[in-house]
Design a protein around this motif. Structure first.
Motif, PDB file in Angstrom:
ATOM      1  N   UNK A  52     106.572  11.490 -16.590  1.00 33.27           N
ATOM      2  CA  UNK A  52     105.526  12.508 -16.550  1.00 33.27           C
ATOM      3  C   UNK A  52     105.790  13.575 -17.609  1.00 33.27           C
ATOM      4  N   UNK A  53     107.042  13.995 -17.771  1.00 34.44           N
ATOM      5  CA  UNK A  53     107.402  14.989 -18.785  1.00 34.44           C
ATOM      6  C   UNK A  53     107.039  14.490 -20.186  1.00 34.44           C
ATOM      7  N   UNK A  54     107.413  13.262 -20.484  1.00 28.88           N
ATOM      8  CA  UNK A  54     107.132  12.710 -21.815  1.00 28.88           C
ATOM      9  C   UNK A  54     105.628  12.587 -22.031  1.00 28.88           C
ATOM     10  N   UNK A  55     104.895  12.174 -21.009  1.00 35.81           N
ATOM     11  CA  UNK A  55     103.437  12.057 -21.138  1.00 35.81           C
ATOM     12  C   UNK A  55     102.793  13.428 -21.359  1.00 35.81           C
ATOM     13  N   UNK A  58     103.503  14.565 -24.802  1.00 34.98           N
ATOM     14  CA  UNK A  58     102.683  13.816 -25.755  1.00 34.98           C
ATOM     15  C   UNK A  58     101.266  14.376 -25.811  1.00 34.98           C
ATOM     16  N   UNK A  59     100.782  14.910 -24.694  1.00 37.29           N
ATOM     17  CA  UNK A  59      99.459  15.531 -24.697  1.00 37.29           C
ATOM     18  C   UNK A  59      99.458  16.863 -25.446  1.00 37.29           C
ATOM     19  N   UNK A  60     100.502  17.670 -25.237  1.00 39.60           N
ATOM     20  CA  UNK A  60     100.553  18.991 -25.849  1.00 39.60           C
ATOM     21  C   UNK A  60     101.062  18.957 -27.290  1.00 39.60           C
ATOM     22  N   UNK A  61     101.961  18.039 -27.600  1.00 40.84           N
ATOM     23  CA  UNK A  61     102.522  17.909 -28.946  1.00 40.84           C
ATOM     24  C   UNK A  61     102.302  16.474 -29.432  1.00 40.84           C
ATOM     25  N   UNK A  62     101.107  16.114 -29.776  1.00 41.14           N
ATOM     26  CA  UNK A  62     100.816  14.716 -30.118  1.00 41.14           C
ATOM     27  C   UNK A  62     101.578  14.263 -31.371  1.00 41.14           C
ATOM     28  N   UNK A  74     111.300  18.623 -27.988  1.00 37.44           N
ATOM     29  CA  UNK A  74     110.864  19.189 -26.711  1.00 37.44           C
ATOM     30  C   UNK A  74     110.434  18.138 -25.690  1.00 37.44           C
ATOM     31  N   UNK A  75     110.123  16.933 -26.145  1.00 39.98           N
ATOM     32  CA  UNK A  75     109.685  15.890 -25.229  1.00 39.98           C
ATOM     33  C   UNK A  75     110.799  14.926 -24.873  1.00 39.98           C
ATOM     34  N   UNK A  76     111.392  14.335 -25.895  1.00 43.64           N
ATOM     35  CA  UNK A  76     112.430  13.335 -25.655  1.00 43.64           C
ATOM     36  C   UNK A  76     113.822  13.942 -25.526  1.00 43.64           C
ATOM     37  N   UNK A  78     115.067  16.816 -23.992  1.00 48.24           N
ATOM     38  CA  UNK A  78     115.529  17.169 -22.639  1.00 48.24           C
ATOM     39  C   UNK A  78     115.753  15.948 -21.740  1.00 48.24           C
ATOM     40  N   UNK A  79     114.932  14.929 -21.908  1.00 45.11           N
ATOM     41  CA  UNK A  79     115.101  13.710 -21.099  1.00 45.11           C
ATOM     42  C   UNK A  79     116.415  13.024 -21.461  1.00 45.11           C
ATOM     43  N   UNK A  80     116.681  12.883 -22.756  1.00 45.33           N
ATOM     44  CA  UNK A  80     117.928  12.248 -23.195  1.00 45.33           C
ATOM     45  C   UNK A  80     119.138  13.077 -22.772  1.00 45.33           C
ATOM     46  N   UNK A  81     119.043  14.394 -22.883  1.00 45.27           N
ATOM     47  CA  UNK A  81     120.146  15.259 -22.475  1.00 45.27           C
ATOM     48  C   UNK A  81     120.393  15.152 -20.972  1.00 45.27           C
ATOM     49  N   UNK A  82     119.334  15.163 -20.189  1.00 42.62           N
ATOM     50  CA  UNK A  82     119.488  15.063 -18.732  1.00 42.62           C
ATOM     51  C   UNK A  82     120.130  13.755 -18.295  1.00 42.62           C
ATOM     52  N   UNK A  83     119.654  12.631 -18.862  1.00 42.36           N
ATOM     53  CA  UNK A  83     120.250  11.345 -18.495  1.00 42.36           C
ATOM     54  C   UNK A  83     121.660  11.203 -19.037  1.00 42.36           C
TER      55      UNK A  83
END
Length: 96
Positions: A52-55, A58-62, A74-76, A78-83
């Protein structure tokens, strides 16, 4: 708008890949795969939040409109850092 349609098509394909094998069983009981048994509710929730975060990013920063690097940061990012943090913490827990 074609970028949003492409994301939706990919999501539909992923849903079909998970939904069709269950429907194809025709009442036969299937054993669940090792991956689905290994994922706890918290990990499944984290995966959904990541998608959902990545989607949303992608809407706000296409990225298809030239905003590739802000999307990555800002999209990928934080997800990579969290995992990555989860993976390291899990490694320390196994050795204690």
């Amino acid at each position: 708008m074609s970028g949003i349609q492409e994301i939706l098509v990919v999501l539909v394909i992923i849903l079909i890949l998970f939904y069709l094998p269950k429907r194809a069983a025709n009442g036969q009981q299937q054993r669940s795969s090792g991956l689905s048994r290994a994922l706890s509710g918290k990990v499944r929730l984290a995966l959904v939040i990541c998608f959902v975060w990545i989607a949303c990013m992608a809407l706000f920063l296409p990225p298809w409109q030239g905003k590739f690097f802000p999307f990555v940061y800002l999209g990928l990012g934080p997800v990579a850092l969290g995992w990555g943090v989860y993976w390291v913490v899990l490694g320390f827990r196994k050795h204690w």
